[in-house]
Design a protein around this motif. Structure first.
Motif, PDB file in Angstrom:
ATOM      1  N   ALA A  11       0.839  -1.206   0.000  1.00 48.85           N
ATOM      2  CA  ALA A  11       0.000   0.000   0.000  1.00 48.85           C
ATOM      3  C   ALA A  11       0.872   1.254   0.000  1.00 48.85           C
ATOM      4  N   MET A  12       1.971   1.232   0.734  1.00 52.00           N
ATOM      5  CA  MET A  12       2.883   2.379   0.775  1.00 52.00           C
ATOM      6  C   MET A  12       3.526   2.617  -0.595  1.00 52.00           C
ATOM      7  N   GLU A  13       3.927   1.547  -1.260  1.00 55.31           N
ATOM      8  CA  GLU A  13       4.493   1.688  -2.604  1.00 55.31           C
ATOM      9  C   GLU A  13       3.454   2.219  -3.585  1.00 55.31           C
ATOM     10  N   GLY A  14       2.219   1.779  -3.444  1.00 59.53           N
ATOM     11  CA  GLY A  14       1.139   2.277  -4.289  1.00 59.53           C
ATOM     12  C   GLY A  14       0.905   3.762  -4.092  1.00 59.53           C
ATOM     13  N   LEU A  15       0.974   4.227  -2.842  1.00 58.62           N
ATOM     14  CA  LEU A  15       0.814   5.651  -2.575  1.00 58.62           C
ATOM     15  C   LEU A  15       1.960   6.464  -3.171  1.00 58.62           C
ATOM     16  N   LYS A  16       3.174   5.945  -3.076  1.00 56.85           N
ATOM     17  CA  LYS A  16       4.323   6.648  -3.673  1.00 56.85           C
ATOM     18  C   LYS A  16       4.165   6.736  -5.187  1.00 56.85           C
ATOM     19  N   LEU A  17       3.725   5.661  -5.805  1.00 53.22           N
ATOM     20  CA  LEU A  17       3.518   5.653  -7.244  1.00 53.22           C
ATOM     21  C   LEU A  17       2.410   6.629  -7.633  1.00 53.22           C
ATOM     22  N   SER A  18       1.349   6.670  -6.855  1.00 51.27           N
ATOM     23  CA  SER A  18       0.255   7.610  -7.125  1.00 51.27           C
ATOM     24  C   SER A  18       0.738   9.048  -7.060  1.00 51.27           C
ATOM     25  N   LYS A  19       1.603   9.329  -6.122  1.00 47.52           N
ATOM     26  CA  LYS A  19       2.156  10.681  -5.972  1.00 47.52           C
ATOM     27  C   LYS A  19       2.924  11.096  -7.233  1.00 47.52           C
ATOM     28  N   GLU A  20       3.577  10.147  -7.883  1.00 50.16           N
ATOM     29  CA  GLU A  20       4.334  10.448  -9.094  1.00 50.16           C
ATOM     30  C   GLU A  20       3.445  10.533 -10.325  1.00 50.16           C
ATOM     31  N   ILE A  21       2.374   9.759 -10.363  1.00 47.99           N
ATOM     32  CA  ILE A  21       1.543   9.652 -11.558  1.00 47.99           C
ATOM     33  C   ILE A  21       0.435  10.696 -11.610  1.00 47.99           C
ATOM     34  N   ILE A  22      -0.122  11.079 -10.491  1.00 54.69           N
ATOM     35  CA  ILE A  22      -1.297  11.959 -10.461  1.00 54.69           C
ATOM     36  C   ILE A  22      -1.086  13.277 -11.207  1.00 54.69           C
ATOM     37  N   PRO A  23       0.066  13.954 -11.102  1.00 54.02           N
ATOM     38  CA  PRO A  23       0.223  15.197 -11.875  1.00 54.02           C
ATOM     39  C   PRO A  23       0.073  14.995 -13.386  1.00 54.02           C
ATOM     40  N   SER A  24       0.592  13.900 -13.911  1.00 55.44           N
ATOM     41  CA  SER A  24       0.450  13.627 -15.344  1.00 55.44           C
ATOM     42  C   SER A  24      -1.007  13.389 -15.713  1.00 55.44           C
ATOM     43  N   ILE A  25      -1.716  12.674 -14.879  1.00 55.94           N
ATOM     44  CA  ILE A  25      -3.130  12.394 -15.153  1.00 55.94           C
ATOM     45  C   ILE A  25      -3.956  13.681 -15.097  1.00 55.94           C
ATOM     46  N   ILE A  26      -3.684  14.529 -14.110  1.00 56.86           N
ATOM     47  CA  ILE A  26      -4.411  15.798 -13.999  1.00 56.86           C
ATOM     48  C   ILE A  26      -4.140  16.675 -15.217  1.00 56.86           C
ATOM     49  N   ALA A  27      -2.897  16.703 -15.673  1.00 55.18           N
ATOM     50  CA  ALA A  27      -2.559  17.493 -16.865  1.00 55.18           C
ATOM     51  C   ALA A  27      -3.308  16.984 -18.085  1.00 55.18           C
ATOM     52  N   MET A  28      -3.377  15.662 -18.271  1.00 53.42           N
ATOM     53  CA  MET A  28      -4.074  15.094 -19.421  1.00 53.42           C
ATOM     54  C   MET A  28      -5.573  15.389 -19.356  1.00 53.42           C
ATOM     55  N   ILE A  29      -6.168  15.234 -18.193  1.00 48.74           N
ATOM     56  CA  ILE A  29      -7.601  15.493 -18.042  1.00 48.74           C
ATOM     57  C   ILE A  29      -7.900  16.969 -18.307  1.00 48.74           C
ATOM     58  N   SER A  30      -7.054  17.849 -17.793  1.00 48.01           N
ATOM     59  CA  SER A  30      -7.248  19.285 -18.019  1.00 48.01           C
ATOM     60  C   SER A  30      -7.163  19.623 -19.500  1.00 48.01           C
ATOM     61  N   LEU A  31      -6.192  19.052 -20.192  1.00 44.89           N
ATOM     62  CA  LEU A  31      -6.036  19.288 -21.621  1.00 44.89           C
ATOM     63  C   LEU A  31      -7.274  18.850 -22.390  1.00 44.89           C
ATOM     64  N   VAL A  32      -7.768  17.673 -22.085  1.00 45.61           N
ATOM     65  CA  VAL A  32      -8.955  17.158 -22.781  1.00 45.61           C
ATOM     66  C   VAL A  32     -10.160  18.050 -22.527  1.00 45.61           C
ATOM     67  N   ILE A  33     -10.357  18.463 -21.293  1.00 52.21           N
ATOM     68  CA  ILE A  33     -11.512  19.309 -20.962  1.00 52.21           C
ATOM     69  C   ILE A  33     -11.419  20.651 -21.676  1.00 52.21           C
ATOM     70  N   ILE A  34     -10.245  21.248 -21.695  1.00 55.17           N
ATOM     71  CA  ILE A  34     -10.069  22.544 -22.358  1.00 55.17           C
ATOM     72  C   ILE A  34     -10.326  22.429 -23.857  1.00 55.17           C
TER      73      ILE A  34
END
Length: 171
Positions: free
Chosen positions: A34-57
């Motif tokens: 679970a700790m490794e999953g949280l660390k991975l999420s911390k690294e991946i979430i900014p990329s996902i937010i950027a992609m979602i924002s781009l699509v919405i715009i």
């Protein structure tokens, strides 16, 4: 029906029994995972937010619809092109956006050439930018230029062949 209800408890029980047999600390292993999953999420979430924002715009601006109308004027069946261009544009960027477009195209007439073509595009290509942003950032790959070029070429070929096959087989 009963198997689908019991499969997760059976798998958890199997993992617990296996941990006891191998004399492993199952709770500690779970917490470490679970700790490794949280660390991975911390690294991946900014990329996902950027992609979602781009699509919405892009989707909200109406830019793709305007491009579809401009391209549609060059073809005899402009409705077909106008409906397919957003699908062809968003498919390499976002799976959810392309599914939304597929749904709106197929809601009008599920047996239409536009719906069949959009379905073929959905099945023939992948979400290139999402895959690169998610997987490459998670393993810290920074040199992805050639991957992007090859993947976009594969998307172009998949989209083009989906259109060609739809026109040849279903028209």
């Amino acid at each position: 029906m009963i198997v689908s209800i019991l499969i997760i408890p059976i798998l958890l029980l199997f993992a617990l029994i296996l941990a006891i047999i191998k004399r492993k600390d199952a709770f500690n292993a779970f917490c470490n995972g679970a700790m490794e999953g949280l660390k991975l999420s911390k690294e991946i979430i900014p990329s996902i937010i950027a992609m979602i924002s781009l699509v919405i715009i892009i989707k909200s601006s109406g830019f793709i619809d305007d491009i579809g109308k401009i391209i549609g004027k060059a073809f005899k069946n402009s409705d077909f092109v106008t409906n397919i261009v957003p699908m062809a544009f968003f498919r390499p960027i976002s799976g959810n956006a392309s599914l939304s477009i597929l749904n709106s195209v197929c809601k009008i007439d599920p047996d239409s050439l536009e719906c069949i073509t959009a379905s073929l595009i959905q099945g023939s290509t992948d979400t290139t930018f999402y895959v690169i942003a998610l997987y490459f950032s998670s393993i810290k790959v920074t040199k992805w230029r050639h991957t992007l070029t090859c993947a976009l070429f594969a998307d172009f070929v998949g989209i083009a062949l989906a259109i060609v096959f739809a026109l040849l087989i279903f028209k």
